[in-house]
Write a protein that holds these residues in place. Structure first.
Motif, PDB file in Angstrom:
ATOM      1  N   THR A  74     -12.212 -14.877  59.107  1.00 42.17           N
ATOM      2  CA  THR A  74     -12.677 -16.248  59.298  1.00 42.17           C
ATOM      3  C   THR A  74     -13.078 -16.834  57.947  1.00 42.17           C
ATOM      4  O   THR A  74     -13.284 -16.104  56.973  1.00 42.17           O
ATOM      5  CB  THR A  74     -13.887 -16.281  60.242  1.00 42.17           C
ATOM      6  N   LEU A  75     -13.188 -18.159  57.894  1.00 44.05           N
ATOM      7  CA  LEU A  75     -13.591 -18.815  56.652  1.00 44.05           C
ATOM      8  C   LEU A  75     -14.974 -18.356  56.200  1.00 44.05           C
ATOM      9  O   LEU A  75     -15.218 -18.178  55.002  1.00 44.05           O
ATOM     10  CB  LEU A  75     -13.584 -20.331  56.834  1.00 44.05           C
ATOM     11  N   LYS A  76     -15.874 -18.170  57.153  1.00 40.53           N
ATOM     12  CA  LYS A  76     -17.225 -17.716  56.823  1.00 40.53           C
ATOM     13  C   LYS A  76     -17.177 -16.375  56.108  1.00 40.53           C
ATOM     14  O   LYS A  76     -17.816 -16.183  55.067  1.00 40.53           O
ATOM     15  CB  LYS A  76     -18.063 -17.615  58.096  1.00 40.53           C
ATOM     16  N   HIS A  77     -16.427 -15.418  56.668  1.00 45.13           N
ATOM     17  CA  HIS A  77     -16.327 -14.096  56.066  1.00 45.13           C
ATOM     18  C   HIS A  77     -15.519 -14.134  54.759  1.00 45.13           C
ATOM     19  O   HIS A  77     -15.752 -13.320  53.865  1.00 45.13           O
ATOM     20  CB  HIS A  77     -15.694 -13.118  57.046  1.00 45.13           C
ATOM     21  N   LEU A  78     -14.594 -15.077  54.662  1.00 46.95           N
ATOM     22  CA  LEU A  78     -13.797 -15.206  53.439  1.00 46.95           C
ATOM     23  C   LEU A  78     -14.702 -15.541  52.255  1.00 46.95           C
ATOM     24  O   LEU A  78     -14.636 -14.890  51.197  1.00 46.95           O
ATOM     25  CB  LEU A  78     -12.738 -16.291  53.626  1.00 46.95           C
ATOM     26  N   PHE A  79     -15.556 -16.543  52.417  1.00 46.54           N
ATOM     27  CA  PHE A  79     -16.481 -16.920  51.344  1.00 46.54           C
ATOM     28  C   PHE A  79     -17.552 -15.851  51.133  1.00 46.54           C
ATOM     29  O   PHE A  79     -17.979 -15.605  49.995  1.00 46.54           O
ATOM     30  CB  PHE A  79     -17.133 -18.269  51.659  1.00 46.54           C
ATOM     31  N   LYS A  80     -17.972 -15.232  52.231  1.00 45.23           N
ATOM     32  CA  LYS A  80     -18.974 -14.179  52.127  1.00 45.23           C
ATOM     33  C   LYS A  80     -18.448 -13.010  51.309  1.00 45.23           C
ATOM     34  O   LYS A  80     -19.130 -12.491  50.406  1.00 45.23           O
ATOM     35  CB  LYS A  80     -19.366 -13.701  53.534  1.00 45.23           C
ATOM     36  N   TRP A  81     -17.208 -12.591  51.570  1.00 45.74           N
ATOM     37  CA  TRP A  81     -16.616 -11.486  50.846  1.00 45.74           C
ATOM     38  C   TRP A  81     -16.322 -11.857  49.390  1.00 45.74           C
ATOM     39  O   TRP A  81     -16.480 -11.020  48.485  1.00 45.74           O
ATOM     40  CB  TRP A  81     -15.331 -11.031  51.542  1.00 45.74           C
ATOM     41  N   ALA A  82     -15.904 -13.089  49.157  1.00 47.34           N
ATOM     42  CA  ALA A  82     -15.631 -13.523  47.782  1.00 47.34           C
ATOM     43  C   ALA A  82     -16.903 -13.458  46.944  1.00 47.34           C
ATOM     44  O   ALA A  82     -16.884 -12.984  45.799  1.00 47.34           O
ATOM     45  CB  ALA A  82     -15.064 -14.941  47.780  1.00 47.34           C
ATOM     46  N   PHE A  83     -18.017 -13.909  47.508  1.00 45.97           N
ATOM     47  CA  PHE A  83     -19.273 -13.862  46.764  1.00 45.97           C
ATOM     48  C   PHE A  83     -19.763 -12.424  46.628  1.00 45.97           C
ATOM     49  O   PHE A  83     -20.275 -12.028  45.560  1.00 45.97           O
ATOM     50  CB  PHE A  83     -20.338 -14.712  47.461  1.00 45.97           C
ATOM     51  N   PHE A  84     -19.625 -11.627  47.691  1.00 46.28           N
ATOM     52  CA  PHE A  84     -20.057 -10.226  47.638  1.00 46.28           C
ATOM     53  C   PHE A  84     -19.307  -9.470  46.544  1.00 46.28           C
ATOM     54  O   PHE A  84     -19.915  -8.740  45.742  1.00 46.28           O
ATOM     55  CB  PHE A  84     -19.821  -9.552  48.990  1.00 46.28           C
TER      56      PHE A  84
END
Length: 260
Positions: A175-185
């Motif tokens: 999902t978009l939420k997890h996409l940005f979350k993983w990119a920042f992580f």
């Protein structure tokens, strides 16, 4: 002597990959920078020669402007397809560049467009914040420093995530939420690699700017060279988070090229 002119010769192999990078660079430029430049030129022309009434000239202007604006939205899908194709075709030597580029472009189009819009909104807010901060400082307001702080936070979030966001989108279905979350992580977890990628990203952007002014043909190669070089640390990071395949390619019938 026969090896010198063989298609398997390292020189010819390198030239072939450089040519493929050029083709990908042209596709990416047409789908991203081309739309930005065309829209900017049309907006400038329209402001000067907008005229009155709804004649054919104004209608044509609006149609072409909308088409060029749609190309800007394609920055995300094109960047996603660019990375995917560089890794799979150029590095892993699987399939063909046009086939894989447009396949990835189609599969990731919706999410890629949304990601593009999100970054465009954030960049617009950054532009507004920094100009407002400058205005407040000129007026002697203490809130200017606060606005500069907001701008810095926004800039860090954009720079830290943008080097991972499209590679992640090209390889994972999330999902978009997890996409940005993983990119920042990943940007924080692998901070040294992130700094290296940011340095490479900024250096490439600067070189593209000056090459556009003095040697435009180099802009056909620089995006591909950046993506190819950046893929080495990025792929090394990705492998740490990918599940190991229990079956080999012959047993499963699946080409697990991404685990090589």
């Amino acid at each position: 002597m026969s090896k010198l002119f063989s298609v398997d010769n390292k020189f010819f192999s390198a030239m072939g990959k450089l040519f493929d990078l050029m083709i990908l660079g042209i596709l990416w430029l047409l789908c991203s920078v081309g739309g930005i430049l065309l829209s900017s030129a049309l907006i400038g022309e329209g402001i000067v020669q907008w005229g009155t009434g709804w004649g054919p000239d104004r209608f044509l202007f609006l149609v072409v402007l909308m088409l060029s604006a749609s190309l800007i939205l394609a920055v995300g899908p094109a960047s996603t397809a660019f990375y995917y194709t560089v890794v799979k075709v150029i590095r892993r030597e699987r399939s063909y560049i046009l086939k894989e580029f447009f396949r990835s472009f189609k599969l990731n189009f919706r999410q890629g467009v949304i990601v593009t819009v999100i970054y465009a909104v954030v960049v617009f807010l950054m532009y507004f914040d920094v100009n407002y901060a400058i205005q407040l400082n000129q007026e002697g307001s203490k809130y200017g420093s606060v606005m500069f702080g907001v701008f810095i936070v926004q800039a860090v979030l954009v720079l830290f995530t943008i080097v991972y966001i499209f590679p992640l989108l090209s390889r994972f279905t999330v999902t978009l939420k997890h996409l940005f979350k993983w990119a920042f992580f990943l940007s924080v977890r692998h901070f040294a690699s992130t700094l290296l990628l940011l340095l490479l990203f900024v250096a490439t952007a600067v070189m593209m700017y000056f090459s556009f002014l003095y040697m435009p043909f180099l802009d056909l190669f620089l995006p591909g060279i950046y993506t190819l070089v950046a893929s080495f640390p990025i792929e090394k990071i990705f492998k740490k988070y990918m599940p190991k395949e229990e079956e080999d390619d012959e047993e499963s019938g699946i080409d697990h090229w991404y685990n090589e």
